[in-house]
Design an enzyme around this catalytic site. Sequence first.
Site, PDB file in Angstrom:
ATOM      1  N   SER A   1     -37.499  16.779  17.784  1.00 23.10           N
ATOM      2  CA  SER A   1     -38.259  15.645  18.518  1.00 23.10           C
ATOM      3  C   SER A   1     -37.315  14.962  19.593  1.00 23.10           C
ATOM      4  O   SER A   1     -36.728  15.819  20.575  1.00 23.10           O
ATOM      5  CB  SER A   1     -38.723  14.427  17.723  1.00 23.10           C
ATOM      6  OG  SER A   1     -39.745  13.806  18.469  1.00 23.10           O
TER       7      SER A   1
ATOM      8  N   ASP B   1     -49.833  18.612  17.525  1.00 25.12           N
ATOM      9  CA  ASP B   1     -48.776  17.739  18.051  1.00 25.12           C
ATOM     10  C   ASP B   1     -49.329  17.157  19.489  1.00 25.12           C
ATOM     11  O   ASP B   1     -49.644  17.870  20.340  1.00 25.12           O
ATOM     12  CB  ASP B   1     -47.459  17.970  18.346  1.00 25.12           C
ATOM     13  CG  ASP B   1     -46.391  17.139  18.472  1.00 25.12           C
ATOM     14  OD1 ASP B   1     -46.747  16.106  18.460  1.00 25.12           O
ATOM     15  OD2 ASP B   1     -45.266  17.854  18.693  1.00 25.12           O
TER      16      ASP B   1
ATOM     17  N   HIS C   1     -46.767  16.501  14.451  1.00 24.96           N
ATOM     18  CA  HIS C   1     -45.498  16.527  14.993  1.00 24.96           C
ATOM     19  C   HIS C   1     -44.419  16.272  13.659  1.00 24.96           C
ATOM     20  O   HIS C   1     -44.774  15.398  12.804  1.00 24.96           O
ATOM     21  CB  HIS C   1     -45.226  15.425  15.914  1.00 24.96           C
ATOM     22  CG  HIS C   1     -44.136  15.131  16.395  1.00 24.96           C
ATOM     23  ND1 HIS C   1     -43.742  15.830  17.708  1.00 24.96           N
ATOM     24  CD2 HIS C   1     -43.219  14.163  16.167  1.00 24.96           C
ATOM     25  CE1 HIS C   1     -42.604  15.299  18.216  1.00 24.96           C
ATOM     26  NE2 HIS C   1     -42.013  14.493  17.268  1.00 24.96           N
TER      27      HIS C   1
END
Length: 353
Positions: free
Chosen positions: A175, A289, A319
């Site tokens: 991320s 996501d 995610h």
Amino acid sequence: MPAAVAAPAPGDANVVEDLFGFLRVLSDGSIIRSPDDPEFSPTTFPSDHPSVQWRDAVYDKANNLRVRMYKPSAGAEPVGRKLPVLVHFHGGGFCLGSCTWGNVHSFCLRLATEADAVVLSAGYRLAPEHRLPAAFDDAEGFLKWLSDQSVNAAASDGWLTEAADFGRVFVTGDSAGGTMAHHLAVRAGSATPKRGEGEGEDVDPITIKAYVLLMPFFGGVDRSKSEAVEFPLEELPFVNLALLDQFWRLSLPVGASRDHPIANPFGPDSPGLGSVEFPPVLVVSGGTDILRDRNVDYAERLAALGKPVKVIEFGGQPHGFYTLDPWSETTGELIRLIAQFIVDSCVFEPRTT
């Protein structure tokens, strides 16, 4: 650092930003962080693995930045066997996260044993106390520390250097950590090569073979299709648009929009990437996501520029599924793909013009 103040009560009008009650920003600019790990960082995952050794070290004393280091146990393998090095940066929107959180730790344990690699999970300064690009500078500082480990025998950590192959370094990030990996790649690929006294002699003691971006956190003023999806309130995912916008408000330079080059690598003010030398890049996206379309668009744009990029999508996965459940079958599949990407990248030869 901001001065410590008494924690406000929930719903206090002085709180202008609240991240799960774990991080609060007050109207006078004071910042309050809970000393405890948040509830969304489970501590029920294994903290040890029979095939992995791990330990902590400080790589930046001035900022008290730590790295958690993992290496597979030797077992029946030959003594002195050198392993590829995976530098890993955790996620958390640049505002949350730690290399010591239980889910991050557990993922790195599994990554070390199943990818058969030394894993270095490096911490970095967080926003809003330290707004971007502070985290990028810390990541670059960590790579400098790693370089020093390989050449300074007197100051190096023998526990690390006895297993690490500094000629096979890979930068991975989850991320926000994936965004950091991108910016490290751009910084390295845009720099003038360092040369020694001998003509053509490269003096950089580590070689970064490739980058792995796990669901990188990119943004933009204009919404992507996956960002524009509206969920019923009762089905709102953990990582939603309001949370992403809040992360950017707290982490970008004051006054910057989501089109700032830090957030949007292809924004109106972002530098062109055509001249940047990229080694192989692996981009991992999740089918459910909210960042899925930005991840795919990023990979497609790099490919259109002729960069060696590959994108893999895990359909139906949210995610950060690999830190939500580090020991799932799907996480195991991801790690197998990363391990194969490591092997393939070690034989990659850049095109010459």
